[in-house]
Design a protein around this motif. Structure first.
Motif, PDB file in Angstrom:
ATOM      1  N   ALA A   1       0.835  -1.205   0.000  1.00  0.00           N
ATOM      2  CA  ALA A   1       0.000   0.000   0.000  1.00  0.00           C
ATOM      3  C   ALA A   1       0.864   1.247   0.000  1.00  0.00           C
ATOM      4  O   ALA A   1       0.574   2.225  -0.711  1.00  0.00           O
ATOM      5  CB  ALA A   1      -0.922  -0.010   1.212  1.00  0.00           C
TER       6      ALA A   1
ATOM      7  N   LEU B   1       2.065   1.922  -3.432  1.00  0.00           N
ATOM      8  CA  LEU B   1       1.003   2.478  -4.266  1.00  0.00           C
ATOM      9  C   LEU B   1       0.782   3.946  -3.943  1.00  0.00           C
ATOM     10  O   LEU B   1       0.677   4.791  -4.850  1.00  0.00           O
ATOM     11  CB  LEU B   1      -0.297   1.696  -4.051  1.00  0.00           C
ATOM     12  N   TYR B   2       0.705   4.272  -2.668  1.00  0.00           N
ATOM     13  CA  TYR B   2       0.495   5.659  -2.266  1.00  0.00           C
ATOM     14  C   TYR B   2       1.630   6.550  -2.757  1.00  0.00           C
ATOM     15  O   TYR B   2       1.404   7.684  -3.204  1.00  0.00           O
ATOM     16  CB  TYR B   2       0.407   5.752  -0.739  1.00  0.00           C
TER      17      TYR B   2
ATOM     18  N   LEU C   1       0.981   7.542  -6.314  1.00  0.00           N
ATOM     19  CA  LEU C   1      -0.210   8.326  -6.680  1.00  0.00           C
ATOM     20  C   LEU C   1      -0.458   9.560  -5.820  1.00  0.00           C
ATOM     21  O   LEU C   1      -1.099  10.508  -6.286  1.00  0.00           O
ATOM     22  CB  LEU C   1      -1.454   7.429  -6.610  1.00  0.00           C
TER      23      LEU C   1
ATOM     24  N   TYR D   1      -0.819   9.985   3.223  1.00  0.00           N
ATOM     25  CA  TYR D   1      -0.761   8.596   3.685  1.00  0.00           C
ATOM     26  C   TYR D   1       0.304   8.413   4.770  1.00  0.00           C
ATOM     27  O   TYR D   1       1.207   9.234   4.932  1.00  0.00           O
ATOM     28  CB  TYR D   1      -0.459   7.651   2.515  1.00  0.00           C
TER      29      TYR D   1
ATOM     30  N   LYS E   1      -9.382   9.651  -3.223  1.00  0.00           N
ATOM     31  CA  LYS E   1      -8.086   8.985  -3.129  1.00  0.00           C
ATOM     32  C   LYS E   1      -8.196   7.686  -2.329  1.00  0.00           C
ATOM     33  O   LYS E   1      -7.584   6.666  -2.679  1.00  0.00           O
ATOM     34  CB  LYS E   1      -7.058   9.918  -2.499  1.00  0.00           C
TER      35      LYS E   1
ATOM     36  N   THR F   1      -7.596   4.001  -4.222  1.00  0.00           N
ATOM     37  CA  THR F   1      -6.454   3.191  -3.794  1.00  0.00           C
ATOM     38  C   THR F   1      -6.911   1.932  -3.058  1.00  0.00           C
ATOM     39  O   THR F   1      -6.296   0.864  -3.209  1.00  0.00           O
ATOM     40  CB  THR F   1      -5.496   4.007  -2.910  1.00  0.00           C
ATOM     41  N   ASP F   2      -7.986   2.016  -2.281  1.00  0.00           N
ATOM     42  CA  ASP F   2      -8.523   0.814  -1.637  1.00  0.00           C
ATOM     43  C   ASP F   2      -8.987  -0.191  -2.680  1.00  0.00           C
ATOM     44  O   ASP F   2      -8.838  -1.408  -2.507  1.00  0.00           O
ATOM     45  CB  ASP F   2      -9.701   1.178  -0.713  1.00  0.00           C
TER      46      ASP F   2
ATOM     47  N   LEU G   1      -7.764  -0.553  -5.758  1.00  0.00           N
ATOM     48  CA  LEU G   1      -6.580  -1.145  -6.388  1.00  0.00           C
ATOM     49  C   LEU G   1      -5.919  -2.187  -5.490  1.00  0.00           C
ATOM     50  O   LEU G   1      -5.279  -3.121  -5.977  1.00  0.00           O
ATOM     51  CB  LEU G   1      -5.571  -0.038  -6.719  1.00  0.00           C
TER      52      LEU G   1
ATOM     53  N   THR H   1      -4.006  -0.907   5.988  1.00  0.00           N
ATOM     54  CA  THR H   1      -4.493  -1.647   4.820  1.00  0.00           C
ATOM     55  C   THR H   1      -4.065  -3.110   4.883  1.00  0.00           C
ATOM     56  O   THR H   1      -3.865  -3.759   3.857  1.00  0.00           O
ATOM     57  CB  THR H   1      -3.968  -1.007   3.517  1.00  0.00           C
TER      58      THR H   1
ATOM     59  N   PHE I   1      -5.314  11.964 -10.232  1.00  0.00           N
ATOM     60  CA  PHE I   1      -4.937  10.589 -10.590  1.00  0.00           C
ATOM     61  C   PHE I   1      -4.014  10.571 -11.805  1.00  0.00           C
ATOM     62  O   PHE I   1      -4.330  11.148 -12.849  1.00  0.00           O
ATOM     63  CB  PHE I   1      -6.197   9.776 -10.869  1.00  0.00           C
TER      64      PHE I   1
ATOM     65  N   LEU J   1       0.959   3.929 -12.420  1.00  0.00           N
ATOM     66  CA  LEU J   1       0.656   2.549 -12.042  1.00  0.00           C
ATOM     67  C   LEU J   1       1.461   1.524 -12.841  1.00  0.00           C
ATOM     68  O   LEU J   1       1.407   0.328 -12.548  1.00  0.00           O
ATOM     69  CB  LEU J   1      -0.840   2.278 -12.230  1.00  0.00           C
TER      70      LEU J   1
END
Length: 444
Positions: free
Chosen positions: A240, A243-244, A247, A253, A320, A324-325, A327, A357, A399, A404
């Motif tokens: 997570a 990923l954060y 993005l 985060y 956001k 993200t959740d 993905l 997460t 976004f 990604l």
């Protein structure tokens, strides 16, 4: 707190007369507010009183009182004074309200004149370790306690999620000399996750099911968390974070990293995400800021409450979180796992950074379910269908689809560090790529 019951509705619910309801209000037994010349009673208090009614023909249970007197503090601000009965483990009375503006959201009546004892009890319960956490029943037995809600009293209710604490009436204490943000506290000396529970430790107020402990890293409080059987949860937190990082902005985060304990267990670690002047407020309490209108969705109500609290960029913050959740296939974004941060000195709010997460990336799926091709997952908090929840997002200006590229491969490298997850990696990559495709279609 919801002051929605009329006197008539309250009387019907409790099986008593309207006159008796007025008497209970006058005696302070039922929190109520006078609005437009009519009393409206706290719904939670009515429900709690209804549940505690004795069976027909039996006298009400009475306990030998062992009262203790405290002041609920927010840093060095006195909020209200209350009485706690040690014998029955109950908050029995709020004797004086001093600063309602700095009380936890959801405890005060709309006009700041009453505190709901049922809401206070609920708030305190979630300030305690859940009994369902592994090892808690045995730990309580060694401490001679019957309920985890007694644990916060061991450390004055101090937490690293906010600035609230309880000051015993007979003690002259200063927040600056006792808080865990600036002062030291015992740290883990062995592999026992509950080692410091019951002592003067912030672990007494750590919520959640997974094993966790507070430590200090270079003088900064940090939370370490373990996992379940395959220990996937710590690796999910790292995925997570990656990923954060692709993005989001750093303030959006909480950053996690992997740590190896002396006994060889791999855990996730994150530093405390609020300052010593702030408190984290879960969405559950944010949504107490105003009455929820009929036919208003949970999503819209949350935004309206944020507007009432003058929170900026609340809708973008939710966008956001939802994207993200999705993905990550996060299944546990419940109403205590996101919210706001309030500065208790300036009383200004901001969206809380994304955290927690661990319950993501198919970690609850059995090997058999994965082998059968079942990559489905449910979502929270606004809809259990991930596609339906995604439709709530209208602003994708933040976004960057190009960011990604290669994310699934990055997750593969992370999970390769845990040999127990080797057979699950192809399915996790498949889920990520599937959700990326879905996001790209919706956001374009």
């Amino acid at each position: 707190m919801a002051f929605e019951y009329t006197v008539k509705q309250c009387a019907q619910k409790l099986g008593i007369s309207a006159t008796r309801v007025h008497q209970l209000i006058k005696e302070g037994m039922l929190p109520a507010e006078m609005i437009a010349g009519r009393y409206f009673v706290d719904e939670d208090a009515v429900e709690a009183r209804a549940e505690s009614l004795p069976s027909p023909g039996r006298p009400p249970k009475r306990s030998k009182e062992d009262p203790r007197f405290f002041t609920l503090m927010n840093r060095n601000h006195e909020v209200f004074e209350f009485v706690y009965d040690n014998f029955s483990d109950e908050f029995t009375e709020v004797t004086q309200i001093i600063d309602p503006s700095r009380a936890p959201l959801g405890l005060m009546s709309p006009q700041g004149k009453k505190v709901s004892l049922s809401a206070l009890t609920y708030w305190w319960k979630h300030r305690s370790i859940p009994l369902s956490r592994s090892g808690m029943e045995a730990k309580l037995a060694t401490l001679g306690l019957s309920d985890p809600t007694r644990l916060p009293f061991k450390s004055l209710g101090l937490s690293l999620s906010d600035q609230y604490w309880i000051r015993p009436k007979e003690m002259n204490l200063d927040w600056h000399s006792i808080n865990y943000f600036k002062n030291t506290f015992p740290e883990m000396l062995s592999g026992d996750w509950l080692e410091q529970v019951g002592l003067e430790s912030p672990d007494n107020t750590s919520e959640g099911q997974l094993p966790k402990r507070w430590v200090r890293i270079d003088g900064v409080p940090a939370l370490i968390k373990g996992g379940t059987s395959l220990n996937q949860e710590p690796y999910n937190e790292i995925a997570a974070t990656c990923l954060y990082r692709r993005l989001l902005a750093p303030e959006d985060y909480v950053s996690y990293r992997l740590e190896l304990l002396p006994d060889g267990e791999t855990v996730s670690l994150c530093e405390v995400f609020i300052s010593d002047e702030e408190e984290y407020i879960p969405a559950y309490y944010v949504m107490k800021a105003k009455h929820k209108a009929m036919n208003c969705s949970t999503y819209q109500h949350y935004l309206e409450c944020c507007s009432r609290l003058k929170v900026e960029n609340a809708e973008v913050a939710l966008a956001k979180m939802i994207v993200t959740d999705d993905l990550l296939g996060n299944t546990d974004r419940h109403l205590r796992n996101f919210g706001l941060v309030r500065n208790v000195e300036t009383m200004q709010y901001r969206p809380a950074p994304l955290f927690d997460t661990g319950s993501s990336l198919l970690n609850e799926k059995t090997s058999g379910a994965l082998a059968s091709g079942d990559l489905s997952f449910t979502t929270k908090p606004f809809h259990d269908d991930p596609n339906q929840q995604l439709r709530l997002v209208s602003d994708y200006s933040w976004f960057n689809a190009n960011a990604l590229e290669g994310f699934a491969e990055e997750v593969e490298q992370i999970f390769a560090l845990n040999l127990a997850l080797e057979q699950r990696i192809p399915y996790i990559k498949q889920l990520i790529n599937k959700r990326i495709e879905r996001i790209l279609v919706i956001s374009s």
